[in-house]
Enzyme design. Structure first.
Site, mmCIF file in Angstrom:
data_model
loop_
_atom_site.group_PDB
_atom_site.id
_atom_site.type_symbol
_atom_site.label_atom_id
_atom_site.label_comp_id
_atom_site.label_asym_id
_atom_site.label_seq_id
_atom_site.Cartn_x
_atom_site.Cartn_y
_atom_site.Cartn_z
ATOM 1 N N LYS A 162 0.849 -1.014 0.095
ATOM 2 C CA LYS A 162 0.060 0.082 -0.055
ATOM 3 C C LYS A 162 0.927 1.314 -0.147
ATOM 4 O O LYS A 162 1.726 1.528 0.889
ATOM 5 C CB LYS A 162 -0.790 0.161 1.369
ATOM 6 C CG LYS A 162 -1.921 1.273 1.068
ATOM 7 C CD LYS A 162 -2.601 1.522 2.156
ATOM 8 C CE LYS A 162 -1.762 2.691 3.159
ATOM 9 N NZ LYS A 162 -1.539 3.886 2.513
ATOM 10 N N LEU A 204 2.512 -13.154 13.582
ATOM 11 C CA LEU A 204 3.200 -12.879 12.197
ATOM 12 C C LEU A 204 4.447 -12.407 12.651
ATOM 13 O O LEU A 204 4.661 -11.449 13.249
ATOM 14 C CB LEU A 204 2.355 -12.193 11.318
ATOM 15 C CG LEU A 204 1.018 -12.423 10.777
ATOM 16 C CD1 LEU A 204 0.508 -11.551 9.601
ATOM 17 C CD2 LEU A 204 1.070 -14.090 10.209
ATOM 18 N N CYS A 237 13.778 9.930 8.622
ATOM 19 C CA CYS A 237 13.744 9.365 9.848
ATOM 20 C C CYS A 237 15.394 9.332 10.329
ATOM 21 O O CYS A 237 15.479 9.401 11.784
ATOM 22 C CB CYS A 237 13.453 7.885 9.793
ATOM 23 S SG CYS A 237 13.717 6.997 8.258
ATOM 24 N N THR A 295 6.153 5.779 14.534
ATOM 25 C CA THR A 295 6.038 4.874 15.658
ATOM 26 C C THR A 295 4.583 4.648 16.195
ATOM 27 O O THR A 295 4.165 3.229 16.431
ATOM 28 C CB THR A 295 6.825 5.387 16.890
ATOM 29 O OG1 THR A 295 8.218 5.654 16.161
ATOM 30 C CG2 THR A 295 6.968 4.352 18.074
ATOM 31 N N LYS A 336 15.543 0.559 20.075
ATOM 32 C CA LYS A 336 14.375 1.049 20.926
ATOM 33 C C LYS A 336 13.429 1.048 20.128
ATOM 34 O O LYS A 336 12.982 0.438 19.086
ATOM 35 C CB LYS A 336 14.874 2.337 21.627
ATOM 36 C CG LYS A 336 15.991 2.056 22.548
ATOM 37 C CD LYS A 336 16.257 3.204 23.397
ATOM 38 C CE LYS A 336 17.345 4.116 23.109
ATOM 39 N NZ LYS A 336 17.695 5.374 24.126
ATOM 40 N N GLU A 367 10.137 -0.053 10.324
ATOM 41 C CA GLU A 367 11.242 1.089 10.191
ATOM 42 C C GLU A 367 10.486 2.091 10.594
ATOM 43 O O GLU A 367 9.489 2.806 9.983
ATOM 44 C CB GLU A 367 11.690 1.101 8.814
ATOM 45 C CG GLU A 367 12.534 2.002 8.341
ATOM 46 C CD GLU A 367 14.013 1.457 9.052
ATOM 47 O OE1 GLU A 367 14.350 2.386 10.064
ATOM 48 O OE2 GLU A 367 14.363 0.524 9.045
ATOM 49 N N GLU A 418 9.760 13.863 17.409
ATOM 50 C CA GLU A 418 10.221 13.413 15.910
ATOM 51 C C GLU A 418 9.523 14.942 15.168
ATOM 52 O O GLU A 418 8.391 14.826 15.024
ATOM 53 C CB GLU A 418 10.161 12.528 15.201
ATOM 54 C CG GLU A 418 10.508 12.254 13.780
ATOM 55 C CD GLU A 418 10.366 11.025 13.172
ATOM 56 O OE1 GLU A 418 9.317 10.471 13.114
ATOM 57 O OE2 GLU A 418 11.335 10.552 12.514
#
Ligand code: NAI
Ligand code: MG
Length: 492
Positions: free
Chosen positions: A182, A251, A291, A236, A463, A256, A393
C-alpha cells in the site's frame, strides 16, 4: 518561478491488482497534490477492504509458482527491473519531485538512482538464499532450507516513497514471496510507475500495488488472514498498530520507524567540513523529512558559538524553491497537515524562555515561497534536551543546538530518547569517536560524515525506532525467509 515548470495535466492513475490496472471497487478516488503549488495533479483509486481481498488472493495464488522459480531466475528479473528503472529514471525522478515537493537535483533524482541500485543489489544476491548442513552425526543428514514466507503485506510512507517501496519489494520478491504493497496517500504516483516497471518483468499477482488511506486500505491489509508477514515504514504510532495486528496471528513483522538522532561534536571538530556534514546529517535538503535526520546538535561549549555561526551561514545559503528547478536545493513540506505541525514546533520553540532563533523561523506568508509548503532551515540555539523540540520527531527542518562540557553527560543526553535510529559523531580523535560510537544506543552511527544509506549496510533502529534491518543481505534472509530444518536418518 519558472513558468515552464508549471504543473502537468491532471491525470488518473489506476492501481495494480493481479496484473491488471484497476479502479477501486467503490469507484472512489483520492487526490494527489503538488505541495509546491497546492494544486491537485492526479487522482488515484481510493482502495479499501474489497480491493485488499482481491489483491491478497492474487498474491496468494501467485505464491505457489513464484516461490518455486529458481532463485537465480528470480534475481535475473530484478536485474532487468533495475535496468528498466534506469531507462526511465528522469520521468520517475520528476514524478517524485512533483508529488512530494522534494527537490529534483538534491533528492528526487538520487532517490530514483538508489531505488534502481536496490533492485540490482538484491538481484545479485539471489544465489545467497542458501541453507546449511548441521553436523548431528554420521548417521543423519541434517540440513536447512531458506523458504519464503508467503504473501507480504507492506505499507510505506511518503518521505522517500520510491526508495522505501524498492526496499520492501526487491528483497521480498527475490526471496520468493509475493506482495501487496500500500502506497502513502500523499505520494503514490512514482510508486505506480515502479509497479508498472516491475509488472513488465514479473508474473501477474507477484506484486500488487494499492492506493488508499491508512485506515481504509492499510488496516484491512494488516488484518487479512492470508497475509504471512507485515513490513512497515512510517510513524511509531502506526508501527505499534502493525505490531498489534501481527500479534493476532503471530506474524513476523519488520518496522522502520522514526528517530531523533543526535550529532555529537567534540571540541577539536570545528572546521567548515564539520558544519557541512551536520547540514547533510540534518537532511535540510529533504526539508528534514527523514527518519535519520540529525536533529539534535550537541556541540561542545568551546566551539558552540563559532561552529553554530558557520552552520547557520551555510544553511541560510541553501536555495529554497520549485522542486523541479535544477538550481533548487530545498523543496517543500509534503502537505498542509505536516506544514502546520512543523509550524507548531517552531511556535513552541519561540515560546521557550531564553530561546535563540539563529536561522529560519515561521514560513513566509507572502511572496513566491508562500505559494507552497515552503519552510526555511531553522536553527534554535540555547536549547535544552528537555524541550519538546528535542524529544519528538519533528519531521521538518528544525534543529536544536545544545551545548555540553562533559563526555559522559553528552552520551547520557544523546541516549535520553525513546528513539535510537541514527547518530553522528565529529572528532579527529579516533579513540574518542569509537568509544562514543559504541556507547550510543542507535542502529547506525556515522563518524565525521552525514551520509545516506547504501546498499549492503544493515540499517534499522534500536529502541522504538524499529525492528529488523533493511538494505542488506541480512534484511532479505532474516526479514523475508523462514528456516526449515530437514533431518534424514541415513541408516535406513
Ligand atoms: P503514518 O505512519 O501515519 O503513515 C505511514 C503509512 O501508514 C501510510 O501509508 C499510511 O496510509 C499508513 N497508515 C496510517 N494509519 C494506518 C492504519 N491505521 N493502518 C494501516 N496503515 C496506516 O505517517 P504520517 O501521518 O504520514 O506522518 C506522521 C509522522 O510520522 C511524521 O511527522 C513523522 O514523524 C512520522 N513518519 C516517519 C517516517 C519514517 O520514515 N520513519 C515516515 C513518515 C512519517
Ligand atoms: Mg502530495
Amino acid at each position: 518561478m519558472n513558468a515552464c515548470l508549471a504543473s502537468p495535466i491532471l491525470q488518473t492513475r489506476p492501481m495494480l491488482i493481479g496484473g491488471k490496472w484497476v479502479e477501486a471497487a467503490s469507484g472512489e478516488v483520492l487526490s494527489v497534490e503538488n505541495p509546491a503549488r497546492r494544486q491537485v495533479i492526479a487522482h488515484v483509486p481510493r482502495g479499501s477492504a474489497p480491493d485488499v481481498d482481491i489483491a491478497v488472493e492474487h498474491a496468494s495464488a501467485a505464491f505457489s509458482t513464484w516461490s518455486k522459480v529458481v532463485p537465480r531466475d528470480r534475481g535475473l528479473q530484478l536485474l532487468r527491473i533495475a535496468d528498466a528503472l534506469e531507462s526511465r529514471l528522469e520521468e520517475i525522478a520528476r514524478t517524485i519531485a512533483l508529488e512530494t515537493g522534494n527537490a529534483l537535483r538534491t533528492q528526487a533524482r538520487p532517490e530514483a538512482k538508489l531505488a534502481a541500485d536496490i533492485f540490482r543489489y538484491f538481484g545479485g544476491l539471489a544465489g545467497e538464499l542458501k541453507g546449511m548442513t548441521v553436523p548431528l552425526g554420521e548417521h543423519v543428514l541434517s540440513y536447512t532450507r531458506r523458504e519464503p514466507l508467503g504473501v507480504v503485506g507492506a505499507i510505506i510512507p511518503w518521505n522517500a516513497p520510491l526508495l522505501l517501496a524498492a526496499l520492501k519489494i526487491a528483497p521480498a520478491i527475490c526471496a520468493g514471496n509475493t506482495m501487496v504493497l500500500k502506497t502513502a496517500e500523499d505520494a503514490p504516483l512514482a510508486v505506480l510507475l515502479l509497479a508498472e516497471t516491475c509488472q513488465a518483468h514479473l508474473p501477474d499477482g507477484v506484486l500488487n500495488v494499492l492506493t488508499g488511506t491508512g485506515p481504509e486500505c492499510g488496516a484491512p491489509l494488516l488484518h487479512h488472514p492470508l497475509v504471512a508477514k507485515l513490513s512497515f515504514t512510517g510513524s511509531t504510532a502506526v508501527g505499534k498498530l502493525v505490531m498489534q495486528a501481527a500479534s493476532e496471528r503471530v506474524l513476523p513483522v519488520s518496522l522502520e520507524l522514526g528517530g531523533k538522532s543526535p550529532c555529537v561534536v567534540f571540541p577539536d571538530a570545528h572546521e567548515d567540513w564539520v558544519a557541512d556534514g551536520i547540514i547533510a546529517a540534518m537532511r535540510f535538503t529533504r526539508q528534514s523529512q527523514s527518519c535519520t535526520a540529525g536533529s539534535r546538535a550537541f556541540l561542545h561549549e568551546k566551539i558552540y558559538d563559532s561552529l553554530l555561526d558557520k552552520l547557520v551561514q551555510k544553511a541560510s545559503k541553501l536555495r529554497i524553491g520549485d522542486p523541479l528547478d535544477e538550481e533548487t536545493d530545498v523543496g517543500t513540506i509534503i502537505n498542509e497537515k505536516q506544514f502546520r505541525r512543523v509550524c507548531g514546533y517552531i511556535e513552541d520553540g519561540l515560546s521557550q524562555p531564553n530561546n535563540k532563533l539563529l536561522a529560519g523561523g515561521l514560513p513566509p506568508t507572502e511572496g513566491p515561497l508562500s505559494e507552497g509548503y515552503y519552510m526555511r532551515p531553522t536553527v534554535f540555539a540555547n536549547a535544552s534536551n528537555e524541550w519538546r523540540l528535542a524529544r519528538e520527531e519533528i519531521f521538518g527542518p528544525v534543529m536544536v543546538a545544545i551545548p555540553w562540557t562533559d563526555e559522559a553527560d553528552v552520551i547520557r543526553m544523546a541516549n535520553d530518547s525513546h528513539y535510537g535510529l541514527a547518530a553522528y559523531i565529529w572528532t579527529h580523535d579516533v579513540g574518542k569517536a569509537l568509544r562514543t560510537a559504541h556507547e550510543i544506543q542507535s542502529g547506525w552511527v556515522q563518524v565525521n560524515q552525514g551520509s545516506g544509506q547504501s546498499p549492503g549496510q544493515p540499517y534499522g533502529g534500536y529502541k522504538q525506532s524499529g525492528l529488523g534491518r533493511e538494505f542488506s543481505l541480512e534484511s532479505m534472509l532474516d526479514s523475508f525467509t523462514q528456516i526449515k530444518a530437514v533431518t534424514v536418518n541415513l541408516t535406513r
